[in-house]
Motif scaffolding. Structure first.
Motif, PDB file in Angstrom:
ATOM      1  N   PHE A 100      -0.584  -7.329   6.375  1.00  0.00           N
ATOM      2  CA  PHE A 100       0.266  -8.249   7.106  1.00  0.00           C
ATOM      3  C   PHE A 100       1.730  -8.243   6.691  1.00  0.00           C
ATOM      4  N   ALA A 101       2.002  -8.258   5.390  1.00  0.00           N
ATOM      5  CA  ALA A 101       3.388  -8.375   4.931  1.00  0.00           C
ATOM      6  C   ALA A 101       4.152  -7.083   5.175  1.00  0.00           C
ATOM      7  N   ARG A 102       5.478  -7.199   5.219  1.00  0.00           N
ATOM      8  CA  ARG A 102       6.295  -5.997   5.335  1.00  0.00           C
ATOM      9  C   ARG A 102       6.282  -5.251   4.010  1.00  0.00           C
ATOM     10  N   PRO A 103       6.293  -3.903   4.050  1.00  0.00           N
ATOM     11  CA  PRO A 103       6.203  -3.148   2.798  1.00  0.00           C
ATOM     12  C   PRO A 103       7.412  -3.336   1.886  1.00  0.00           C
ATOM     13  N   ASP A 104       8.543  -3.772   2.452  1.00  0.00           N
ATOM     14  CA  ASP A 104       9.726  -3.971   1.612  1.00  0.00           C
ATOM     15  C   ASP A 104       9.778  -5.376   1.020  1.00  0.00           C
ATOM     16  N   SER A 105       8.686  -6.111   1.078  1.00  0.00           N
ATOM     17  CA  SER A 105       8.630  -7.443   0.458  1.00  0.00           C
ATOM     18  C   SER A 105       7.943  -7.377  -0.904  1.00  0.00           C
ATOM     19  N   ILE A 106       8.310  -8.339  -1.739  1.00  0.00           N
ATOM     20  CA  ILE A 106       7.644  -8.506  -3.042  1.00  0.00           C
ATOM     21  C   ILE A 106       6.963  -9.860  -3.010  1.00  0.00           C
ATOM     22  N   ILE A 107       5.645  -9.858  -3.197  1.00  0.00           N
ATOM     23  CA  ILE A 107       4.866 -11.093  -3.093  1.00  0.00           C
ATOM     24  C   ILE A 107       4.139 -11.344  -4.398  1.00  0.00           C
ATOM     25  N   ASP A 108       4.365 -12.508  -4.938  1.00  0.00           N
ATOM     26  CA  ASP A 108       3.759 -12.884  -6.224  1.00  0.00           C
ATOM     27  C   ASP A 108       3.939 -11.780  -7.264  1.00  0.00           C
ATOM     28  N   GLY A 109       5.150 -11.255  -7.285  1.00  0.00           N
ATOM     29  CA  GLY A 109       5.537 -10.273  -8.291  1.00  0.00           C
ATOM     30  C   GLY A 109       5.077  -8.859  -8.004  1.00  0.00           C
ATOM     31  N   VAL A 110       4.445  -8.633  -6.865  1.00  0.00           N
ATOM     32  CA  VAL A 110       3.888  -7.308  -6.558  1.00  0.00           C
ATOM     33  C   VAL A 110       4.616  -6.709  -5.349  1.00  0.00           C
ATOM     34  N   SER A 111       5.103  -5.479  -5.499  1.00  0.00           N
ATOM     35  CA  SER A 111       5.709  -4.774  -4.368  1.00  0.00           C
ATOM     36  C   SER A 111       4.611  -4.382  -3.379  1.00  0.00           C
ATOM     37  N   VAL A 112       4.755  -4.811  -2.125  1.00  0.00           N
ATOM     38  CA  VAL A 112       3.740  -4.498  -1.113  1.00  0.00           C
ATOM     39  C   VAL A 112       3.673  -2.977  -0.916  1.00  0.00           C
ATOM     40  N   TYR A 113       4.817  -2.343  -0.966  1.00  0.00           N
ATOM     41  CA  TYR A 113       4.867  -0.883  -0.803  1.00  0.00           C
ATOM     42  C   TYR A 113       4.030  -0.196  -1.897  1.00  0.00           C
ATOM     43  N   ASN A 114       4.279  -0.590  -3.154  1.00  0.00           N
ATOM     44  CA  ASN A 114       3.541   0.038  -4.262  1.00  0.00           C
ATOM     45  C   ASN A 114       2.042  -0.228  -4.151  1.00  0.00           C
ATOM     46  N   ALA A 115       1.694  -1.453  -3.754  1.00  0.00           N
ATOM     47  CA  ALA A 115       0.265  -1.787  -3.622  1.00  0.00           C
ATOM     48  C   ALA A 115      -0.386  -0.874  -2.582  1.00  0.00           C
ATOM     49  N   ARG A 116       0.294  -0.689  -1.440  1.00  0.00           N
ATOM     50  CA  ARG A 116      -0.294   0.164  -0.380  1.00  0.00           C
ATOM     51  C   ARG A 116      -0.405   1.609  -0.838  1.00  0.00           C
ATOM     52  N   LYS A 117       0.589   2.067  -1.578  1.00  0.00           N
ATOM     53  CA  LYS A 117       0.516   3.456  -2.056  1.00  0.00           C
ATOM     54  C   LYS A 117      -0.643   3.611  -3.057  1.00  0.00           C
ATOM     55  N   ASN A 118      -0.795   2.606  -3.918  1.00  0.00           N
ATOM     56  CA  ASN A 118      -1.921   2.636  -4.862  1.00  0.00           C
ATOM     57  C   ASN A 118      -3.256   2.647  -4.128  1.00  0.00           C
ATOM     58  N   MET A 119      -3.337   1.905  -3.012  1.00  0.00           N
ATOM     59  CA  MET A 119      -4.590   1.884  -2.233  1.00  0.00           C
ATOM     60  C   MET A 119      -4.889   3.295  -1.717  1.00  0.00           C
ATOM     61  N   GLY A 120      -3.875   3.979  -1.237  1.00  0.00           N
ATOM     62  CA  GLY A 120      -4.064   5.344  -0.736  1.00  0.00           C
ATOM     63  C   GLY A 120      -4.494   6.301  -1.837  1.00  0.00           C
ATOM     64  N   ARG A 121      -3.902   6.136  -3.018  1.00  0.00           N
ATOM     65  CA  ARG A 121      -4.260   7.012  -4.144  1.00  0.00           C
ATOM     66  C   ARG A 121      -5.724   6.805  -4.528  1.00  0.00           C
ATOM     67  N   ALA A 122      -6.116   5.539  -4.641  1.00  0.00           N
ATOM     68  CA  ALA A 122      -7.508   5.243  -5.025  1.00  0.00           C
ATOM     69  C   ALA A 122      -8.483   5.779  -3.979  1.00  0.00           C
ATOM     70  N   LEU A 123      -8.102   5.641  -2.721  1.00  0.00           N
ATOM     71  CA  LEU A 123      -8.947   6.137  -1.627  1.00  0.00           C
ATOM     72  C   LEU A 123      -9.105   7.658  -1.739  1.00  0.00           C
ATOM     73  N   ALA A 124      -8.014   8.339  -2.060  1.00  0.00           N
ATOM     74  CA  ALA A 124      -8.056   9.811  -2.182  1.00  0.00           C
ATOM     75  C   ALA A 124      -9.013  10.234  -3.286  1.00  0.00           C
ATOM     76  N   ARG A 125      -8.985   9.499  -4.397  1.00  0.00           N
ATOM     77  CA  ARG A 125      -9.854   9.881  -5.519  1.00  0.00           C
ATOM     78  C   ARG A 125     -11.327   9.812  -5.116  1.00  0.00           C
ATOM     79  N   SER A 126     -11.732   8.689  -4.502  1.00  0.00           N
ATOM     80  CA  SER A 126     -13.158   8.578  -4.149  1.00  0.00           C
ATOM     81  C   SER A 126     -13.501   9.454  -2.955  1.00  0.00           C
ATOM     82  N   CYS A 127     -12.580   9.596  -2.023  1.00  0.00           N
ATOM     83  CA  CYS A 127     -12.851  10.354  -0.798  1.00  0.00           C
ATOM     84  C   CYS A 127     -12.979  11.857  -1.092  1.00  0.00           C
ATOM     85  N   THR A 128     -12.051  12.409  -1.865  1.00  0.00           N
ATOM     86  CA  THR A 128     -12.118  13.850  -2.136  1.00  0.00           C
ATOM     87  C   THR A 128     -13.332  14.172  -3.021  1.00  0.00           C
TER      88      THR A 128
END
Ligand code: SF4
Length: 466
Positions: free
Chosen positions: A248-276
């Protein structure tokens, strides 16, 4: 889901225009209606609001001429109360005892109907069907108390999600529920203080983010500066909405100390590890390519590509002028929206295995259409759907309009049956543990109820003394 913003200046300034620009930056949080209220020279509250996007609901030229010391604004996406004009915010009230006030609200109060029935039994007359009006009535049912005292007593009775900004008596008052469901941040530019749903609003205003407003905090901003108070309600734990980071949030926002952009990138990385791992290192795939479903799957797709070493291309182009399908109101419009919105590039896709990263699957409508488009129209050899969140199997009662459980595809199907239903060659989800790790906040501070059904417990056993 909605977006809210407030501004306060110790000397008169063009704050209505600031709020207009802030709403423009928060437009992704609601597209059904917009409104702005400000305090006039004589202390009365003036309000402009209407249906549609910010630029159609409000007159920018008028806003730029208004000089005031405090203003609030709202972009609406109806969850509670429906789309009726009477529910468009800000809501205002004029009282002899406490003067005028205006409120904007982001969140949802699951027990609003019960509380409303109780208040109606005591003579309250509601003008809207919005749960926000309940808050105004709860304040008015605190006779003899000064406004701030009445507000904190009213909030004590609320269970659910609320981030609020009030205009009252030439003050700006912000409050965030004790669980911290919806974001609310504090910013400043010179001597102007801002409160907004997301920090991306401050960037457009040239303001800097000071901090998140804490769960359970009330902040009063006036001539003497900012004062912080606590809502007299203890909560056992916090419930920051994990879906803000996912979608929901824009990726250029920081929410409760967490960069939304970084969180989404981390989600993609974790997905790649289990998926590959599951795809045997992807060696059997034909010239694999990673792409994201624009816009909210794109950043996770970049993380997936970086982690896996599989090249990324923007192979699916989004029509920038179409709305977000997830929030369009009817099934028919939703289905049309997918076709109008996404255009996969055949020359890039033909004969290849495509790893498509999406942020979530709700009803499954988009995923089915995308898989068909990629295979039948673009000649993809294989379509591998990778979802950067766990299966959405439970509805949200805290302000995001997920459908009822019977319409959530992951509540009805799982595993191989769901893969077949979506028409994809493989289907991978992020686990809840991987999501929590990607966001980087402790699990005890996150709401993940739409993934695991663990809703906020009844934590407040204090009896109502309205
Ligand atoms: S149920 Fe889901 S969408 Fe709703 S607040 Fe919790 S995590 Fe967010």
């Amino acid at each position: 889901m909605c977006g809210i913003i407030g501004a306060y200046s110790p000397s008169p300034a063009t704050l209505a225009e600031d709020v207009y620009l802030g709403l423009y930056a928060l437009q992704h949080r609601g597209q059904e209606a917009a409104g702005i209220a400000w305090t006039d020279d004589d202390g009365s509250i003036v309000c402009r609001k209407g249906p549609g996007l910010v630029h159609t609901a409000l007159d920018q030229a008028e806003m730029s001429r208004i000089v005031c010391r405090s203003a609030v604004g709202h972009v609406r996406y109806a969850t509670a109360g429906g789309s009726a004009a009477c529910n468009i915010q800000p809501l205002t009230a004029n009282t002899l005892a406490r003067g005028s006030f205006a409120v904007v609200h982001n969140g949802n109060l699951p027990d609003a109907q019960t509380q409303r029935i109780a208040l109606e039994g005591r003579g309250a007359l509601f003008q809207s069907s919005s749960d926000t009006e309940l808050i105004l009535h709860l304040i008015s049912h605190q006779p003899g108390r000064p406004f701030l005292d009445a507000l904190s007593q009213a909030l004590r009775h609320l269970k659910g999600a609320y981030s609020l900004v009030f205009l009252h008596d030439d003050k700006l008052i912000a409050a965030r529920d004790p669980w911290g469901f919806r974001p609310l941040v504090l910013g400043r530019r010179g001597d102007v203080t801002y409160v907004a749903s997301e920090s991306c609003a401050f960037d457009l205003l040239g303001a800097r983010m000071i901090r998140d407003i804490e769960p359970g905090e009330i902040i009063v901003i006036d001539q003497s500066g900012c004062q912080s108070f606590r809502i007299p309600h203890s909560s056992k734990r916090q419930f920051h909405c994990a879906f803000e980071y996912v979608y929901f949030a824009r990726p250029d926002s920081i929410i409760d100390g967490v960069s939304v952009y970084n969180a989404r990138k981390n989600m993609g990385r974790a997905l790649a590890r289990s998926c590959t791992r599951c795809l045997g290192g992807c060696k059997q795939l034909e010239r694999p390519l990673v792409t994201g479903l624009p816009d909210s799957g794109t950043i996770a797709a970049l993380g997936f590509s970086e982690e896996s070493g599989i090249p990324y291309e923007s192979a699916i182009v989004r029509n920038r002028y179409s709305g977000r399908t997830f929030i369009e109101p009817t099934q028919r419009v939703r289905e049309l929206g997918v076709l109008k919105k996404l255009n996969p590039m055949k020359q890039m896709i033909q004969g290849r295995d495509l790893i498509v990263v999406d942020d979530s699957i709700v009803r499954g409508t988009t995923s089915i259409k995308v898989a068909q488009l990629l295979r039948d129209h673009c000649g993809a050899k294989g379509v591998h759907m990778c979802v950067s969140s766990p299966p959405v199997a439970y509805p949200c009662f805290y302000g995001i309009d997920t459908p009822s459980r019977k319409d959530l595809i992951a509540a009805r199907l799982e595993g191989e049956a769901l893969r077949k239903h979506l028409g994809v060659d493989s289907l991978f989800y992020l686990s809840k543990a991987e999501l929590v790790e990607a966001v980087g906040l402790p699990e005890s501070r996150l709401c993940t109820a739409c993934f695991d059904g663990n809703y906020m417990e009844e934590e407040d056993n204090e009896q109502s003394d309205l």
